[in-house]
Structures are given as structure tokens and as C-alpha cells.
Design a protein around this motif. Sequence first.
Motif, PDB file in Angstrom:
ATOM      1  N   LEU A 321       0.922  -1.326   0.026  1.00 27.91           N
ATOM      2  CA  LEU A 321       0.058  -0.119  -0.029  1.00 27.91           C
ATOM      3  C   LEU A 321       0.938   1.232  -0.083  1.00 27.91           C
ATOM      4  CD1 LEU A 321      -2.611  -0.831   2.754  1.00 27.91           C
ATOM      5  CD2 LEU A 321      -2.992  -0.862   0.423  1.00 27.91           C
ATOM      6  N   CYS A 322       0.348   2.171  -0.704  1.00 29.91           N
ATOM      7  CA  CYS A 322       0.884   3.604  -0.569  1.00 29.91           C
ATOM      8  C   CYS A 322       0.263   4.493   0.482  1.00 29.91           C
ATOM      9  CB  CYS A 322       0.978   4.254  -1.915  1.00 29.91           C
ATOM     10  SG  CYS A 322      -0.591   4.607  -2.639  1.00 29.91           S
ATOM     11  N   SER A 323       0.559   5.449   1.051  1.00 25.93           N
ATOM     12  CA  SER A 323      -0.458   5.994   2.043  1.00 25.93           C
ATOM     13  C   SER A 323      -1.463   6.631   1.399  1.00 25.93           C
ATOM     14  CB  SER A 323       0.566   7.375   2.695  1.00 25.93           C
ATOM     15  OG  SER A 323       1.507   6.919   3.388  1.00 25.93           O
ATOM     16  N   SER A 324      -2.642   6.577   2.146  1.00 26.01           N
ATOM     17  CA  SER A 324      -3.894   7.133   1.626  1.00 26.01           C
ATOM     18  C   SER A 324      -4.087   8.569   1.369  1.00 26.01           C
ATOM     19  CB  SER A 324      -5.108   6.674   2.628  1.00 26.01           C
ATOM     20  OG  SER A 324      -6.310   6.944   2.113  1.00 26.01           O
ATOM     21  N   LEU A 325      -4.889   8.795   0.216  1.00 23.07           N
ATOM     22  CA  LEU A 325      -5.146  10.145   0.046  1.00 23.07           C
ATOM     23  C   LEU A 325      -6.460  10.551   0.848  1.00 23.07           C
ATOM     24  CD1 LEU A 325      -4.909   9.835  -3.678  1.00 23.07           C
ATOM     25  CD2 LEU A 325      -3.149  10.655  -2.329  1.00 23.07           C
ATOM     26  N   PHE A 326      -7.014  10.006   1.721  1.00 27.81           N
ATOM     27  CA  PHE A 326      -8.280  10.307   2.381  1.00 27.81           C
ATOM     28  C   PHE A 326      -8.286  10.174   3.765  1.00 27.81           C
ATOM     29  CE2 PHE A 326      -9.015   7.902  -1.879  1.00 27.81           C
ATOM     30  CZ  PHE A 326      -9.394   9.070  -2.705  1.00 27.81           C
ATOM     31  N   PRO A 327      -9.006  10.958   4.664  1.00 26.89           N
ATOM     32  CA  PRO A 327      -9.007  11.217   5.872  1.00 26.89           C
ATOM     33  C   PRO A 327      -9.225   9.939   6.759  1.00 26.89           C
ATOM     34  CG  PRO A 327     -10.796  12.420   5.119  1.00 26.89           C
ATOM     35  CD  PRO A 327     -10.120  11.685   3.806  1.00 26.89           C
ATOM     36  N   LEU A 328     -10.008   8.931   6.349  1.00 29.30           N
ATOM     37  CA  LEU A 328      -9.952   7.625   6.926  1.00 29.30           C
ATOM     38  C   LEU A 328      -8.896   6.886   7.100  1.00 29.30           C
ATOM     39  CD1 LEU A 328     -11.828   5.926   8.666  1.00 29.30           C
ATOM     40  CD2 LEU A 328     -12.460   4.687   6.427  1.00 29.30           C
ATOM     41  N   GLY A 329      -8.302   6.592   6.031  1.00 24.80           N
ATOM     42  CA  GLY A 329      -6.823   5.918   5.702  1.00 24.80           C
ATOM     43  C   GLY A 329      -5.893   6.582   6.683  1.00 24.80           C
ATOM     44  N   GLN A 330      -5.757   8.019   6.366  1.00 25.23           N
ATOM     45  CA  GLN A 330      -4.681   8.697   7.194  1.00 25.23           C
ATOM     46  C   GLN A 330      -4.813   8.649   8.761  1.00 25.23           C
ATOM     47  OE1 GLN A 330      -5.351  12.539   5.392  1.00 25.23           O
ATOM     48  NE2 GLN A 330      -4.447  12.131   3.448  1.00 25.23           N
ATOM     49  N   TYR A 331      -6.165   8.598   9.246  1.00 23.03           N
ATOM     50  CA  TYR A 331      -6.297   8.389  10.584  1.00 23.03           C
ATOM     51  C   TYR A 331      -5.576   7.020  11.145  1.00 23.03           C
ATOM     52  CZ  TYR A 331      -8.909   6.908  14.649  1.00 23.03           C
ATOM     53  OH  TYR A 331      -9.244   6.159  16.101  1.00 23.03           O
ATOM     54  N   PHE A 332      -6.076   6.016  10.460  1.00 26.27           N
ATOM     55  CA  PHE A 332      -5.375   4.766  10.759  1.00 26.27           C
ATOM     56  C   PHE A 332      -3.872   4.614  10.567  1.00 26.27           C
ATOM     57  CE2 PHE A 332      -9.590   3.293  10.803  1.00 26.27           C
ATOM     58  CZ  PHE A 332      -9.835   2.443  11.752  1.00 26.27           C
ATOM     59  N   GLU A 333      -3.269   5.250   9.532  1.00 24.61           N
ATOM     60  CA  GLU A 333      -1.905   5.286   9.364  1.00 24.61           C
ATOM     61  C   GLU A 333      -1.207   5.930  10.579  1.00 24.61           C
ATOM     62  OE1 GLU A 333      -0.115   5.962   5.270  1.00 24.61           O
ATOM     63  OE2 GLU A 333      -1.908   5.707   4.693  1.00 24.61           O
ATOM     64  N   LYS A 334      -1.893   7.083  11.215  1.00 20.28           N
ATOM     65  CA  LYS A 334      -1.145   7.543  12.225  1.00 20.28           C
ATOM     66  C   LYS A 334      -1.006   6.601  13.554  1.00 20.28           C
ATOM     67  CE  LYS A 334      -2.562  12.421  11.225  1.00 20.28           C
ATOM     68  NZ  LYS A 334      -3.673  13.558  11.524  1.00 20.28           N
ATOM     69  N   LYS A 335      -1.979   5.645  13.384  1.00 24.84           N
ATOM     70  CA  LYS A 335      -2.066   4.613  14.617  1.00 24.84           C
ATOM     71  C   LYS A 335      -1.060   3.435  14.375  1.00 24.84           C
ATOM     72  CE  LYS A 335      -5.318   7.235  16.625  1.00 24.84           C
ATOM     73  NZ  LYS A 335      -5.155   7.694  17.861  1.00 24.84           N
ATOM     74  N   LEU A 336      -1.159   3.012  13.064  1.00 24.56           N
ATOM     75  CA  LEU A 336      -0.466   1.917  12.659  1.00 24.56           C
ATOM     76  C   LEU A 336       1.047   2.194  11.803  1.00 24.56           C
ATOM     77  CD1 LEU A 336      -3.503   0.345  11.006  1.00 24.56           C
ATOM     78  CD2 LEU A 336      -2.644  -0.061  13.368  1.00 24.56           C
ATOM     79  N   GLY A 337       1.257   3.512  11.419  1.00 24.44           N
ATOM     80  CA  GLY A 337       2.571   3.716  10.678  1.00 24.44           C
ATOM     81  C   GLY A 337       2.331   4.012   9.498  1.00 24.44           C
ATOM     82  N   GLU A 338       3.015   4.887   8.872  1.00 20.32           N
ATOM     83  CA  GLU A 338       2.645   5.440   7.392  1.00 20.32           C
ATOM     84  C   GLU A 338       3.249   4.455   6.476  1.00 20.32           C
ATOM     85  OE1 GLU A 338       4.124   9.315   6.590  1.00 20.32           O
ATOM     86  OE2 GLU A 338       2.706  10.180   8.181  1.00 20.32           O
ATOM     87  N   LYS A 339       2.402   4.096   5.327  1.00 21.30           N
ATOM     88  CA  LYS A 339       2.785   3.282   4.196  1.00 21.30           C
ATOM     89  C   LYS A 339       3.995   3.875   3.269  1.00 21.30           C
ATOM     90  CE  LYS A 339      -0.064   0.290   5.778  1.00 21.30           C
ATOM     91  NZ  LYS A 339       0.368  -0.841   6.170  1.00 21.30           N
ATOM     92  N   GLY A 340       4.053   5.281   3.090  1.00 20.93           N
ATOM     93  CA  GLY A 340       4.708   5.631   2.263  1.00 20.93           C
ATOM     94  C   GLY A 340       4.051   6.685   1.248  1.00 20.93           C
ATOM     95  N   THR A 341       4.138   8.158   1.062  1.00 19.57           N
ATOM     96  CA  THR A 341       3.412   8.849   0.415  1.00 19.57           C
ATOM     97  C   THR A 341       3.893   8.896  -0.989  1.00 19.57           C
ATOM     98  OG1 THR A 341       3.069  10.180   2.283  1.00 19.57           O
ATOM     99  CG2 THR A 341       2.645  11.239   0.153  1.00 19.57           C
ATOM    100  N   LEU A 342       3.007   8.978  -2.086  1.00 20.74           N
ATOM    101  CA  LEU A 342       3.411   9.183  -3.430  1.00 20.74           C
ATOM    102  C   LEU A 342       2.590  10.483  -4.004  1.00 20.74           C
ATOM    103  CD1 LEU A 342       3.206   5.538  -5.077  1.00 20.74           C
ATOM    104  CD2 LEU A 342       5.335   6.990  -4.183  1.00 20.74           C
TER     105      LEU A 342
END
Length: 618
Positions: A321-342
Motif C-alpha cells: 500500500l501507498c499512503s492513503s489520500l483520504f482522511p479515514l486511511g490517514q487516521y489509521f496510518e497515524k495509529k499503525l505507521g505510514e505506508k509511504g506517500t506518493l
Amino acid sequence: MNSFWNKNFDLFTARFPALQKQLSEISDISREKEPESPYWQVLQSKSGGLTVKEKGIFLHSAYAPQKEAENTVRNAKKENTDCAVFFSMGLGYAPLEWAKKYPEDTIILVEPELSRFFAALKFTDFFPLFQHKKLILLLNAAPKDVITLTEHSAKLSRTAILENKAQTRHAEDYFSALHALFERNIQKEKINSATLERFSKLWLRNSCKNLNFLEKLDGINVYKDACPKGLPFLLISAGPGLTEILPHLKELKERCITVAVDTALRACLKVQIEPDFIVLTDPQYYAYRHIAGLKSQTSVLITESAVCPPVFRFKCRKTVLCSSLFPLGQYFEKKLGEKGTLGTGGSVSTTAWDFCRLAGAEEIFCTGLDLAYPKKQGHIRGSFFEEAAHAKSTRLDSAEKKLSSALFAANPEKALDYEKKEVVTDSKMKMFAWWFESQTQKYPEISCFSLSRSSLAVPGFKTADVHSLLNRPKSQKLRKAFFEAEQKNAKTQDIQNLLSQNYNSALSELKEGLENLFILSKNAISICENLLSDKPPQSEKIQTALKQLEQIDLRLRNSQFTQIVSLVFPTESQLDRVFSSCSLPQEPQKQVFARSKAVYQELAKSITQYQKYLPPLP
């Protein structure tokens, strides 16, 4: 005439001390030394105020320059405008008028020639402007920096651009480039807003259905800077130019890391080549159709958590996965670790290019990145687009007719390819080309090449012959070293168990936070309804209601979950339509509460949509 200089220079220094210090290092202007202005002929207007001529052309009205500025500002100011950008300013009458009339707006002055800005300080009292609390001076700034700072200050849809051709003639090329940048970004903002209106509910549904993959799957960060020196990347897009490269794809894969966009996969598989990476990040169903029914079992699929759910069933070696563009995915990435922004330039090819950059590529060779319609073709033969056109063709509505209609519907424009020959493109593809151009400026250490000379020429890209790449030695050892990054960055079972716990905790916290927001919005609706039911409302009740709503609004603004809900909250244009459909009361005070009630109702609807689609707690 020049008695204003000392006062204005002191005001400028007090307001912008860092800028004054910086400019003093590149110019000889100081409080003791007034700037020369040999290019201006300063005259008295018929109304008594000063006006100015340059090369025989008036920069302001010869009769009433202040009155002219009032009319200019009045015509430029719209109901939703809260920012004004002035392309140069002559003696400064228009920005001064804006500062006096609209003290809450942001004012941005753009002037590439320092002497002209300082020359204006000799002839006009700038006190109202330098006292304006939201004044930004962009002196000698690059056009791309101007657009970036403007977008950080206000939405372009709420920004007025004031450009007087007589006042910008001294830097015509600069302001023409700046105008084009604003036009392009305004169009992009409109597209983004329209896209949000159309697809926000789809993004929400997909994100909720795919939520658990944020816990389970690795991010593209496992490949960050993994590229060994001397190993090039080959970006495979689905333009007609790919046809020339397909016969060489097997040998190219032995010398490069191959990254294919979803639309190019079918063509790669037809020549029995499975790319190292496949990029699919578009949430729409039609994007999934590009890979539906296919498999590429040695490839790594790069995707996003909001894509169509069947994408995750694609048969491949690994999905990341790359980092989400949307706020729901971004919220979970803050808790689980970022995937990598493209980066997102509006095309899957821009996302694929940015993965090459993230992986550490020093050379990126592009094929099928035509950004044009060579031979009136938009995609490679056999692509999903073309196959779909053939599948639906009839005698009266042939595939050729469908494909040519698509070309003309795109509002074709003429441009130049790498050989300076004319090629047909469109505004959308030009926007993609501008994104690639901006990346070459941002990352000059990366060398970018087009393997097709008939593609739309992208400034910053060079051309390369495929045989020059084929003449390089095979890179088995370098390729192996690159993919060893997966093992080095693999998660241990303990880390995976911790991620599962964090996921469950984040989901529980989200559900609780949304429920609290829903209660707040219902309370606000109730306050509005109670006030609206009074005939007429008492002043004391109005003040009490306003204070209660202010407290609710403060809690809403400070909640981290409000940003998540914003995905499906109506856009400005949608809210305008909501207001126009309401039967607003006649009393102005009641209208305020009726509009507020409509906003809180839309907020409650948005929260309900999340509550409907979020998965249950384990």
C-alpha cells in the motif's frame, strides 16, 4: 513629491524585517538612498492625484486613478472572495483600496522587479497597506513559489487575480507564466472539487471495506531508497508509443526495474512479461477492469486502501500500500505507521513515476508516456479502452467512431514533440506534463528520459534510444540487491500482533468519536429548531443560542474526527444548493439559524454514512 519615502520605508522595515534584511543583501536600496525610476513619467491626473506613464502608456487613469482603483476593486470582489493577488501594482492604488475596504481579506502583492515596488513607495502613502494584518509580499519570487504560497493562503476559487496589462508589461514573460500557472491550478481545483462531489461516497465505501488491509499489508516504504547505484527504472505507461518497446521488454527487464501502470499490464502480459511492479491507485471500478481476469504472479501490486475491493484479490506475488489520500486511511496510518506517500498529478503514471523516485532511482526511462495522440491514438492497441470499444461496436456505432469521438471530446490542442514536430494533445495531458516538469525541477538529481521522440515534449526530460539501454549489461545482481529490501524490512510476528491490537483500538476510538460528533450535531440542530420556533425570537434567547452553538462549533473544530467526516461533507457548491432548496424565513436573524441547522443536518448525515459502512469491532 517624494516625502512619502522615509515613512513608507520605515513601515516596510517594521512589518517585514526579515524580508528587508534579505533584500538589502541583493539590492542597494536603503532608507538613505531612494530608488531611481527612470522608466516612469509621473504626472498629475485631471482629478489632482498622481498618475504615471511608461513608454507612452498610462499605468493608471489619466483622469481619476483613485476612482479607477475603486471600480477595479468593486468589480473584482465577489461574495465568496477572501484573497486578492495583484500582479504588479503601479503606484499601488488598487491594493491600497482593497486594504481599506476589506480588512479581513488576504492581500498578496507579486513583483519580480524590486526597484518597481520600492519606486511606488516614493509617490503614495502605503500606511493602510502595511497596517493590513494579512498582507503578503512576494518580491523577486519564482512563479511556482507564488502559486504555492497563494494556495496555502486561500482557495483559488475564493481568490481574485488582478492584473493590469499596462502594469505588467515590464515583465511580460514572468506574468504570462504566472497567469498560466494560476489558470492551470484553478482548473485543477475545480476538477478536484467536482471529483469530490461525484466520488466521495465511493471512496468512503471502498475505504471502509478495505480497512483491515491497512493492518495486514506492508507499505511501499519497504522499498524506500532501495535502488542500488547504476540500476535504472523503466516506467511503462499505456500510450501508443509502448508498441515500439514491447518486443524489447524481456531484455529491458533484465537491465531495469520495470514499473507498469494498470492500463499497460494487459499489453505486457501479451508479450509474456510480468512487470516487477504494477501501480493501480484509482478507486473507480473501471480502474479495476484493467486488471480483472488477469494474473501476474511474479509482480508486486502497489495500490491504495480506497480502491475497488476486488483489486485486493488480484493474483500477484505481493500487494503493498501507498499512503492513503483520504482522511479515514490517514487516521489509521497515524495509529499503525505510514505506508509511504506518493505524489498525485492526476494520472496513474505520475504516481508510478513518484514510486520510482521513492525507491531511489537515479534514472527513469519512460515508455508509453505519450501525453498526446500520435497517429490519433490515445492508448496502445489492445488496451482495455480499445477492447471495450470493439466489444460494444455496431455497424452504426463502430469502434473507430467511439475512439475518434473520445479524441475530439477531449478538446484537442496542438503542441510540439521532442523533435519540434506538431502533435495533438489536450489540456488534461498538458497538466500531466506540467506535473512531470515540476518534478524534474524539484528533483534535479534524477535523470528522466522518454523512449519516444513523438511524445509531447516535457521540459526537463531528455530522449533516449531503446538500443542505448539494451546495450547496457544485464543487472541480475543489482536487481537481486533491490528486492532484498523486502526481507530486511519484513515485519516480525510480534510487530504484526501489536499492529492488530492498535487497529482494534483505533477502530473502537473512531466509532466512539463519531458517535460523540453525531450527538453534538443533533444537539446543535435542536438548538436551531427551538430558536426558529419562537415568534419572534427574543434577543436574550438569540444570544444564548449563539453562545451554545459557538461552544459546539469549538468542540467540532477541535475533534480529530471532524476531518475524517469532511470527506463526505458537502462541498461549497453543494451547500449552496442545499441552502437554495431550503425555505428560509424572512427575518435575517432566523435565516442565520436556518442555514446553521442545514449545515448541522448535513454533518449528521455524513457521520451516519461512516457508521453505516465501518466494519464491526472484532
